[in-house]
Enzyme design. Sequence first.
Site, short mmCIF file in Angstrom:
data_model
loop_
_atom_site.label_atom_id
_atom_site.label_comp_id
_atom_site.label_asym_id
_atom_site.label_seq_id
_atom_site.Cartn_x
_atom_site.Cartn_y
_atom_site.Cartn_z
N ASP A 187 48.44 -1.86 26.56
CA ASP A 187 48.35 -1.41 25.12
C ASP A 187 49.26 -2.33 24.33
OD1 ASP A 187 47.36 1.05 26.33
OD2 ASP A 187 49.14 2.00 26.41
N GLU A 229 39.89 5.64 20.86
CA GLU A 229 41.38 5.46 20.66
C GLU A 229 41.61 4.12 20.42
OE1 GLU A 229 42.88 6.68 24.49
OE2 GLU A 229 42.08 4.99 25.62
#
Length: 326
Positions: free
Chosen positions: A16, A223
């Site tokens: 991420d 997302e």
Amino acid sequence: MMQKSRYLIEDDFMADPAVHVFEGKLYIYPSHDRESGIPENDNGDHFDMNDYHVFSASDIENEPLTDHGVVLKVGDIPWAGRQLWDCDVAFKDGKYYMYFSLKDKNDIFRLGVAVSNSPEGPFIPKPDPVRGSYSIDPAVFKDNDGTHYIYFGGLWGGQLQRYKDNKALENAFLPSGDELALRSRVVRLSEDMLDFAEEPRPVVILNQDGTMMKAGQENRFFEASWMHIYNGKYYFSYSTGDTHLLCYATGDNLYGPFTYQGVILTPVVGWTTHHAITEFNGKWYLFFHDCVPSGGRTWLRSLKVIKLDYNEDGTIQTINGNENQI
Ligand code: FUB
């Protein structure tokens, strides 16, 4: 010249990426994956991270990253329950602000903020989550006039389906098929960077024919929001989650609407895909992760970087997520 992707950290699992240039260097703010033995499920319980490291680099193509060590951990955060997911960092007036996703003691994801005097941390958390925050994946964006905004939200384990008009629903609603897709959110930050300055707004993505994105489309938002400006246009990019793409849409206003443009990255090894797009020393880079080094264990991800190329019309050249597999 960098044509192939490059693994950035060989001896630990990081995912991420949020990436920014601070003080002339690249700073990488990843999630820190670990093996905690929790079985895989659709709720994402197996992503059981409990601290963050910060990394920096002066030469992202050739040199190893510098690891600045642990800069924030679950045990330091007064309101913490579990699961430190994606974070991001912004700079304003001499201070660095880290925004992070964390479940509170009721197992509800909130966004937290922690402050440092240095991009390398350590970051000192505020005693409470950001008021009115929910869901995951904060991506903080500084507009040309210096105002900061956060894009956020994620489906399934990220809990976005539990909210409508910024209020918690009694029953979660996950649209499907021809129903309208759920949307990422965008919100302006207060001058002191610690609060939302307004109600979060939904980020509308239109198909190229002007119609609204439907929940059943494989390229709809799921997302991992990111925002950057290229040649004066706003590029909103995101993960499509269960269809495993990184896609993007462009617009003239940071609140949207954005018009869908295409795929940035085809599926990588591993369930999740996530990214940052950052310019450094005149070149554009895509930072992302995959699970090749962990042998496909989807909760143990490794950071990568590859050069990002734009066509003359401003579209992004699609990258094959499976090139350069070990
Ligand atoms: O790392 C946990 C979650 O996986 C992130 O918040 C999502 O974007 C996905 O990458």
